[in-house]
Design a protein around this motif. Structure first.
Motif, PDB file in Angstrom:
ATOM      1  N   GLN A   1      27.719  21.017 -14.158  1.00 44.59           N
ATOM      2  CA  GLN A   1      28.169  21.059 -13.470  1.00 44.59           C
ATOM      3  C   GLN A   1      27.044  20.842 -12.106  1.00 44.59           C
ATOM      4  N   GLU A   2      26.096  21.322 -11.989  1.00 46.90           N
ATOM      5  CA  GLU A   2      24.863  21.372 -11.536  1.00 46.90           C
ATOM      6  C   GLU A   2      23.955  20.288 -12.215  1.00 46.90           C
ATOM      7  N   GLY A   3      24.047  19.533 -12.709  1.00 51.03           N
ATOM      8  CA  GLY A   3      23.054  18.822 -13.023  1.00 51.03           C
ATOM      9  C   GLY A   3      22.585  18.316 -12.341  1.00 51.03           C
ATOM     10  N   ASN A   4      21.332  17.650 -12.284  1.00 50.29           N
ATOM     11  CA  ASN A   4      20.318  16.920 -11.497  1.00 50.29           C
ATOM     12  C   ASN A   4      19.563  15.314 -11.563  1.00 50.29           C
ATOM     13  N   VAL A   5      19.686  14.537 -11.035  1.00 52.58           N
ATOM     14  CA  VAL A   5      19.664  13.277 -11.372  1.00 52.58           C
ATOM     15  C   VAL A   5      17.595  13.642 -11.417  1.00 52.58           C
ATOM     16  N   TYR A   6      16.917  13.509 -12.321  1.00 55.01           N
ATOM     17  CA  TYR A   6      15.299  13.414 -12.614  1.00 55.01           C
ATOM     18  C   TYR A   6      14.817  11.816 -13.290  1.00 55.01           C
ATOM     19  N   PRO A   7      13.733  12.051 -13.162  1.00 49.54           N
ATOM     20  CA  PRO A   7      12.796  12.622 -11.887  1.00 49.54           C
ATOM     21  C   PRO A   7      12.741  12.263 -10.317  1.00 49.54           C
ATOM     22  N   MET A   8      12.497  12.784  -9.883  1.00 55.25           N
ATOM     23  CA  MET A   8      12.344  12.449  -8.295  1.00 55.25           C
ATOM     24  C   MET A   8      11.448  12.165  -7.513  1.00 55.25           C
ATOM     25  N   VAL A   9      11.516  10.873  -6.840  1.00 55.88           N
ATOM     26  CA  VAL A   9      10.502  11.724  -5.384  1.00 55.88           C
ATOM     27  C   VAL A   9      11.400  12.080  -4.032  1.00 55.88           C
ATOM     28  N   PRO A  10      10.112  12.885  -4.004  1.00 56.97           N
ATOM     29  CA  PRO A  10      11.482  13.768  -2.542  1.00 56.97           C
ATOM     30  C   PRO A  10      10.887  12.278  -1.354  1.00 56.97           C
ATOM     31  N   ALA A  11      11.875  12.707  -0.405  1.00 58.39           N
ATOM     32  CA  ALA A  11      11.789  11.815   1.113  1.00 58.39           C
ATOM     33  C   ALA A  11      10.792  12.650   1.457  1.00 58.39           C
ATOM     34  N   GLY A  12       9.978  11.251   1.748  1.00 60.10           N
ATOM     35  CA  GLY A  12       8.778  11.343   2.882  1.00 60.10           C
ATOM     36  C   GLY A  12       7.567  12.341   1.779  1.00 60.10           C
ATOM     37  N   ALA A  13       7.872  12.114   0.222  1.00 63.32           N
ATOM     38  CA  ALA A  13       6.040  12.641  -0.372  1.00 63.32           C
ATOM     39  C   ALA A  13       6.223  10.829  -1.118  1.00 63.32           C
TER      40      ALA A  13
ATOM     41  N   LYS B   1      20.124  26.318  -1.419  1.00 63.22           N
ATOM     42  CA  LYS B   1      21.356  25.763  -2.390  1.00 63.22           C
ATOM     43  C   LYS B   1      22.501  26.157  -1.676  1.00 63.22           C
ATOM     44  N   ARG B   2      22.429  25.802  -0.511  1.00 58.12           N
ATOM     45  CA  ARG B   2      23.927  26.218   0.797  1.00 58.12           C
ATOM     46  C   ARG B   2      24.951  24.880   0.300  1.00 58.12           C
ATOM     47  N   TYR B   3      26.007  25.462  -0.196  1.00 57.53           N
ATOM     48  CA  TYR B   3      26.954  23.657  -0.921  1.00 57.53           C
ATOM     49  C   TYR B   3      27.752  24.158   0.002  1.00 57.53           C
ATOM     50  N   ALA B   4      27.391  23.344   1.303  1.00 56.70           N
ATOM     51  CA  ALA B   4      28.205  23.462   1.832  1.00 56.70           C
ATOM     52  C   ALA B   4      28.969  21.853   2.085  1.00 56.70           C
ATOM     53  N   MET B   5      30.465  21.966   2.297  1.00 62.11           N
ATOM     54  CA  MET B   5      31.219  21.074   1.995  1.00 62.11           C
ATOM     55  C   MET B   5      30.477  19.742   1.029  1.00 62.11           C
ATOM     56  N   SER B   6      29.989  20.717  -0.359  1.00 68.62           N
ATOM     57  CA  SER B   6      30.176  19.450  -0.945  1.00 68.62           C
ATOM     58  C   SER B   6      30.817  19.699  -2.352  1.00 68.62           C
ATOM     59  N   THR B   7      31.745  20.985  -2.901  1.00 71.10           N
ATOM     60  CA  THR B   7      32.317  21.328  -3.617  1.00 71.10           C
ATOM     61  C   THR B   7      33.702  20.696  -3.250  1.00 71.10           C
ATOM     62  N   MET B   8      34.166  20.308  -4.540  1.00 74.38           N
ATOM     63  CA  MET B   8      35.575  19.544  -4.332  1.00 74.38           C
ATOM     64  C   MET B   8      36.795  20.675  -4.876  1.00 74.38           C
ATOM     65  N   ASP B   9      37.014  21.367  -4.601  1.00 81.34           N
ATOM     66  CA  ASP B   9      37.832  22.839  -5.063  1.00 81.34           C
ATOM     67  C   ASP B   9      38.603  22.357  -5.761  1.00 81.34           C
ATOM     68  N   THR B  10      40.084  21.486  -5.035  1.00 79.91           N
ATOM     69  CA  THR B  10      40.768  21.061  -5.952  1.00 79.91           C
ATOM     70  C   THR B  10      40.826  19.660  -6.279  1.00 79.91           C
TER      71      THR B  10
ATOM     72  N   MET C   1      25.275  14.535  -5.542  1.00 83.39           N
ATOM     73  CA  MET C   1      24.145  13.884  -4.900  1.00 83.39           C
ATOM     74  C   MET C   1      23.761  15.086  -3.742  1.00 83.39           C
ATOM     75  N   VAL C   2      25.170  15.035  -3.015  1.00 83.59           N
ATOM     76  CA  VAL C   2      25.121  15.915  -2.181  1.00 83.59           C
ATOM     77  C   VAL C   2      24.487  17.070  -2.478  1.00 83.59           C
ATOM     78  N   ARG C   3      24.857  17.678  -3.631  1.00 80.14           N
ATOM     79  CA  ARG C   3      24.891  19.688  -3.893  1.00 80.14           C
ATOM     80  C   ARG C   3      22.804  19.117  -4.185  1.00 80.14           C
ATOM     81  N   GLN C   4      22.754  18.594  -5.179  1.00 83.73           N
ATOM     82  CA  GLN C   4      21.274  18.176  -5.300  1.00 83.73           C
ATOM     83  C   GLN C   4      20.746  18.429  -4.469  1.00 83.73           C
ATOM     84  N   TRP C   5      20.588  17.350  -3.523  1.00 85.51           N
ATOM     85  CA  TRP C   5      20.355  17.591  -1.833  1.00 85.51           C
ATOM     86  C   TRP C   5      19.732  19.312  -1.205  1.00 85.51           C
ATOM     87  N   GLN C   6      21.300  19.881  -1.559  1.00 83.01           N
ATOM     88  CA  GLN C   6      21.263  20.860  -0.934  1.00 83.01           C
ATOM     89  C   GLN C   6      20.890  22.408  -1.645  1.00 83.01           C
TER      90      GLN C   6
END
Lengths: 164, 566
Positions: B546-558, B490-499, B479-484
């Protein structure tokens, strides 16, 4: 908007902290707060003055009502009500002229001088907050050593009453 | 006869009919544990591996049974470890009684070993809490704790018991009834408001029922279903409300809110009447409040007066217990000769069916492609006939579970809604499985969430809890990755679990069955095999897109009508 909120609550450890917490959690400052047991020693009556939007204060009042320790809440600002605050002011009166002037001001404001030394007068004054402000202001030309204010307490006029 | 505080504690639990408690011992509660040891045939104590697990397990137990969950932890770190679970229970109105040990009274405030002011720490996240200062007050305090936790809008109550109180003695007397002048929840709705609400229902052209966790907590699923059918209105549920109305019914238009259905959100946006029942207009539900239900009048039924008009102005508030109020509404409705306008409703349903055609939940499972998380949940739903208890953690998998597991009964969907606590799922599933040993309990989780309370796998072995852990492993904090991806280029800051650990070996190390599933063709078989193992915990590591997204989505503030579709 200024709100004067009266709360009747259980006279128990922690109750005051729960009330104060609802304000601090929202970043709301409590301007003044005064609390003491009532004729029923198991109940405390608290008067709290804060400033904030009507919606948020209304929400806080609902949350106050939700607290288990709180028996009743009344936003006095919505009623015709009376407010009083008590103050002690200690003033330096090293010069004779100061003695006279401070005594005169105290009389004008209907204060009582409750402690006298050769260097200080301590005056007790009761009134609404603006009268107390005015008195402090009038004393500015003297050396004010201490100001102690109780914070406002309030009561609704007429039949409206906060009872358990 | 005089009893010690510790003995009184155990007697009180028996009086309250508590059968199972979750806890972890420590210095301050040793006398209590000693008393429990002597009555272990009466109270079943479950030893967790971390205090957070104890509280979540108690929550799971409570959410599945509507009975108060009970946790017991020691002072200091034991108490602070419990705080996340307590806050979680507060947000989701879970009836919970948490007992914490405290240092002896004479040492309180002395920076004693394992001392914290847990009453102070938890004050903003409990319904109420107590510090017991006299053994003669212990029984009454415990009675009050259960009463407060389980009545009105339920919530967690904490009782802090200093160690010396647990050895002090007094006569034991358990009060049968308790009344508190400052706490009297309103159960019956105001009659006049009920009539006004029915007036609005009969006038409505485009009505929507919007129901929440309060329906489940109130045990009002049956009444809600009856009223919804009587009215013929569309019904949408919040994340917390799922299962109160059968999801397979044609009047159900899906969950609403951020990851709700297109039809539910559009229906809310176009509605001329919204009937909110046991729901609190949470920001994840309303989206932008300025754009929320612009044309609707709003009826709000809630037991908590502080919920009324908190976020959204309400036209007809009814403060009361959902079940009582629905019964009154039905009675009032049946006393009228008028019925909701059938022609207007037909037009409204036509519109809703048009929105349904968008098929907002569509996804494709390519036979060769990576496993789609949605597909796993779809299959789980099919294989369990929608009858399983499903505990979930927090993140994408939680939203997919809510969207694709179609609950037909209340209390089956056990998740952390308000606080959004990763690590909730596994211990909550333990609580459910202990309440219902013969039922299928699944824990839908992600590779991030599961590692937040994974130590509870040991508890599951100790008590032989055959939970089916379904890890949707995408190697990301999804979910963090989806928001990023959507909002941070697409700056995936610290949302990847490499190990990641080898979850199969990990499960096996804990004494369970582990499975790793990588091909779509194996999903159904693996689930069948796991579900057939009635006496084993099976840990299924589904390697998903790996990069599946949850749809549909009402973005925050919409607004509700500004959804992102696939």
């Amino acid at each position: 908007m200024r709100h004067v909120i009266s709360i009747l609550m259980e006279n128990e450890a922690g109750a005051l902290s729960r009330v104060a917490g609802l304000f601090s959690a929202r970043g709301y400052n409590i301007e003044s707060l005064t609390v003491a047991p009532t004729d029923d020693a198991t109940l405390s009556r608290l008067t709290l003055v804060t400033r904030g939007s009507d919606e948020i204060v209304e929400q806080i009042v609902k949350q106050l009502n939700k607290l288990i320790d709180v028996v009743k809440v009344m936003d006095l600002s919505q009623y015709s009500h009376i407010e009083r605050e008590m103050m002690f002011v200690k003033v330096g009166v090293e010069k004779n002229s100061a003695c006279e002037a401070v005594k005169r001001l105290s009389d004008i404001f209907r204060g009582n001088i409750i402690d006298v030394t050769d260097k200080t007068y301590t005056i007790e004054l009761t009134g609404d907050s603006s009268k107390l402000d005015a008195f402090v202001n009038a004393l500015k030309e003297f050396r004010i050593l201490e100001v102690v204010r109780s914070g406002s307490m309030g009561i609704a006029r007429g039949e409206a009453a906060l009872r358990a | 006869m005089e009893l010690t505080g510790a003995e009184i504690f155990v007697e009180c639990l028996k009086e309250e009919g508590v059968e199972t408690i979750f806890g972890y011992p420590g210095g301050a509660v040793l006398f209590i544990y000693d008393a429990l040891y002597k009555q272990q045939d009466k109270i079943n104590h479950i030893l967790v591996r971390h205090e957070q697990g104890a509280v979540h397990a108690a929550e799971g137990y409570a959410k599945a049974t509507n009975k108060p969950g009970v946790a017991l932890v020691t002072s200091g770190p034991g108490a602070t470890n419990a705080v996340t679970g307590i806050a979680d229970a507060y947000m989701d109105s879970v009836p919970l009684v948490v007992f914490t040990g405290q240092v002896p009274r004479a040492l309180i405030g002395n920076d004693a070993f394992q001392e914290v002011d847990i009453v102070g720490i938890t004050r903003p996240c409990v319904k109420h809490n107590f510090l017991v200062t006299d053994v003669r007050e212990l029984a009454t305090t415990i009675k009050k704790a259960f009463y407060i936790a389980s009545t009105g809008r339920p919530g967690p109550v904490l009782v802090d018991i200093p160690k010396d109180i647990t050895v002090a003695r007094c006569e034991f007397h358990y009060p049968k009834e308790i009344t508190m002048r400052s706490y009297n929840p309103t159960y019956k709705g105001n009659k006049r408001q009920v009539r006004r609400a029915v007036d609005l229902m009969l006038e409505a052209k485009r009505p929507v029922l919007y129901t929440g966790g309060g329906v489940v907590l109130s045990g009002a699923a049956h009444e809600l279903t009856e009223m919804t059918r009587e009215l013929g209105f569309p019904i949408t549920e919040t994340l917390m409300g799922l299962g109160a109305y059968p999801s397979m019914d044609k009047q159900f238009i899906g969950m609403l809110g951020m990851h709700g259905t297109y039809e539910a959100n559009h229906a809310m946006h176009k509605a001329d009447l919204v009937i909110a029942i046991g729901a609190r207009f949470d920001d994840r539900v309303t989206g932008n409040v300025d754009k929320f239900c612009p044309d609707a009048r709003i009826i709000h039924i809630d037991i908590d007066p502080a919920s009324i008009s908190k976020n959204v102005h309400v036209d007809v508030p009814i403060v009361g217990d959902v079940k009582h109020v629905i019964i009154d509404l039905l009675e009032e409705l049946r006393s009228r000769t008028e019925r909701p306008d059938p022609a207007a409703l037909a037009v409204w349903w036509n519109q809703i069916n048009e929105w349904r055609k968008v098929n907002c939940m569509k996804y494709t499972q390519e036979p060769e492609g990576p496993i789609r998380a949605q597909y796993v949940i779809d299959k789980l739903w099919e294989l369990t006939g929608g009858e399983a208890y499903v505990a979930s953690d927090v993140g994408q998998h939680q939203m997919w579970a809510a969207q694709f597991y179609k609950f037909n009964k209340p209390n089956r969907w056990i998740n952390s809604g308000g606080l959004g606590t990763m690590g909730f799922g596994l211990p909550a599933a333990m609580g459910v499985q202990l309440a219902y040993p013969d039922e299928t309990v699944a824990c839908i989780t992600g590779d991030g969430s599961i590692q937040m309370c994974i130590q509870e796998l040991a508890t599951c072995l100790q008590y032989r809890l055959p939970i089916k852990v379904i890890t949707l492993n995408n190697g990301y904090l999804g979910m963090v990755r989806q928001w990023q991806e959507f909002f941070y280029q697409k700056r995936y800051a610290m949302s990847t679990m490499d190990t990641q650990p080898d979850f199969v070996k990990l499960a096996e190390a804990y004494g369970h069955v582990g499975m790793r599933i990588e091909n779509p063709a194996d999903v159904e078989g693996a689930l069948k095999e796991a579900l057939a193992m009635k006496d084993r915990l099976v840990f299924m590591d589904f390697v998903t897109a790996q990069e599946g997204n949850v749809y549909p989505m009402v973005p925050a503030g919409a607004g509700h009508n500004e959804m992102i579709l696939v």
